[in-house]
Structures are given as C-alpha cells and as structure tokens.
Design a protein around this motif. Sequence first.
Motif, short mmCIF file in Angstrom:
data_model
loop_
_atom_site.label_atom_id
_atom_site.label_comp_id
_atom_site.label_asym_id
_atom_site.label_seq_id
_atom_site.Cartn_x
_atom_site.Cartn_y
_atom_site.Cartn_z
N THR A 149 -2.21 -2.80 -4.43
CA THR A 149 -2.05 -3.94 -5.41
C THR A 149 -2.38 -3.31 -6.96
N GLY A 150 -1.66 -2.39 -7.45
CA GLY A 150 -1.90 -1.77 -8.70
C GLY A 150 -2.81 -0.96 -9.12
N CYS A 151 -3.81 -0.90 -8.15
CA CYS A 151 -5.01 -0.17 -8.43
C CYS A 151 -4.92 1.22 -7.65
N LEU A 152 -5.00 2.29 -8.47
CA LEU A 152 -4.84 3.74 -7.86
C LEU A 152 -6.27 4.35 -7.34
N VAL A 171 0.83 -1.22 0.03
CA VAL A 171 -0.03 -0.02 0.00
C VAL A 171 0.81 1.40 0.03
N ALA A 172 0.60 2.27 -0.84
CA ALA A 172 1.46 3.34 -1.23
C ALA A 172 0.21 4.43 -0.78
N LEU A 173 0.82 5.57 -0.02
CA LEU A 173 -0.28 6.48 -0.05
C LEU A 173 0.51 8.09 -0.21
N ALA A 174 -0.14 8.90 -0.82
CA ALA A 174 0.32 10.19 -1.02
C ALA A 174 -0.69 11.27 -0.96
N ILE A 175 -0.34 12.33 -0.29
CA ILE A 175 -1.50 13.49 -0.28
C ILE A 175 -1.13 14.81 -1.14
N SER A 176 -1.92 15.26 -1.57
CA SER A 176 -1.63 16.25 -2.48
C SER A 176 -0.91 17.56 -1.91
N ALA A 177 -0.43 18.31 -2.38
CA ALA A 177 0.04 19.59 -1.60
C ALA A 177 -0.66 20.48 -1.19
N ASP A 178 -1.95 20.57 -1.64
CA ASP A 178 -3.09 21.33 -0.89
C ASP A 178 -3.73 20.67 0.35
N GLY A 179 -3.59 19.48 0.35
CA GLY A 179 -4.01 18.60 1.50
C GLY A 179 -5.53 18.14 1.22
N ARG A 180 -6.05 18.32 -0.02
CA ARG A 180 -7.36 18.10 -0.13
C ARG A 180 -7.55 16.65 -0.94
N THR A 181 -6.62 15.99 -1.44
CA THR A 181 -6.83 14.82 -2.05
C THR A 181 -5.75 13.74 -1.50
N LEU A 182 -6.33 12.49 -1.18
CA LEU A 182 -5.48 11.36 -0.75
C LEU A 182 -5.41 10.32 -1.98
N SER A 183 -3.94 10.00 -2.45
CA SER A 183 -3.96 8.91 -3.30
C SER A 183 -3.69 7.54 -2.83
#
Length: 177
Positions: free
Chosen positions: A17-20, A1-13
């Motif tokens: 398992t290959g599904c974004l 599992v990989a997590l990323a948050i946008s610079a403005d903090g409004r979107t979490l990616s």
Amino acid sequence: VALAISADGRTLSVCKTGCLRQVCVAAPPRPPSFAPIVVPPSTFSADMKKTRGDASLPHGPVTFLVGDDEERVEHVSKCVLCVRSVFFRTMFGIGMKERDAAEVTVLETDLASFTAFIDYLCTDQLDLGEGEGEQARRALVLRELAQMYQVPRLELLCAQALQESVGPASAVPLLEA
C-alpha cells in the motif's frame, strides 16, 4: 503487495500500500568445514622394489585366522607384509613368536575388513565395500586396523573417506557399530 529480492540475495524489498520496506535477510550459517586431509603419494612401487635382494626379509606365506570363528586369509607373503607395515616387519623380522609361524590369529576384527586390509597392503587398492553406510563402517574399521598395524597412508585414506561420507544419515548407524 510487491516483493523484490536483491541480486546478492541479502535484501528483500516489500511494497505494501505505497509503503516500501527493506528487510535484510541473513543467510543461514555455513556448516562447519574441516581442513581437507592430505594423503601422501603411494609408496607401493618403492615398497615392492624393497622385496628384491633384501636377505633380512622373511620368506614364505602366512595364513591369518580372523575373528572368533577363525576364518582364514591364506597364502599372504610375509615379505610383502614386512615392506608395507612396520608392525609386520617387527613381528616377522626380529624373533617374535610369529616369526616362523605358518598361522597368526587376529581376533579384533571381521573377515571382510581384514581381507580389505590385506588386499590394500598387497595391491595399494582401497575397497570400502558397497553402500554409503557400509563404506563408512568399513572405513572406520580399516582406519583402526591401519593404526594398529602402522600403515599411515591407509589410515589417512580412511580418514579422508570418513570425512567425505559421514553426514546426518550415516553418523548414528556408524556410532552404533
């Protein structure tokens, strides 16, 4: 599992398992805010100038007997009280029974709050005491005194202090006072 948050903090990616997946993160609502209270400039210097040369102002001191125990606030200038408060100008200036009285009884407050009120009238300095809870309680009592004795700038200063200091921790004790 990989997590990323946008610079403005409004979107979490989220990548699992290959599904974004992208998830919108709603920011919590901002707490309600109140318009700032605007306190007019001090009139202390101009008020003190009025004490000189006005023969209609009363002369001499007054002693206040405060609270049920009649604790004393002594040697307060009637002249200063009159130029700082319309209420006192009326009390000491137009023939009410207190006009020539050496002592005036004040039952509706405590000694520390009334002393802080008189000190404000005589010095233009606001003393709310020590500690956050005590300051909020004193500001509330002083605001009531300012309303009663018609001192609008002090009323606004106290309202401003209450607006800045009342929060969840101090609200309940203040309401219980």
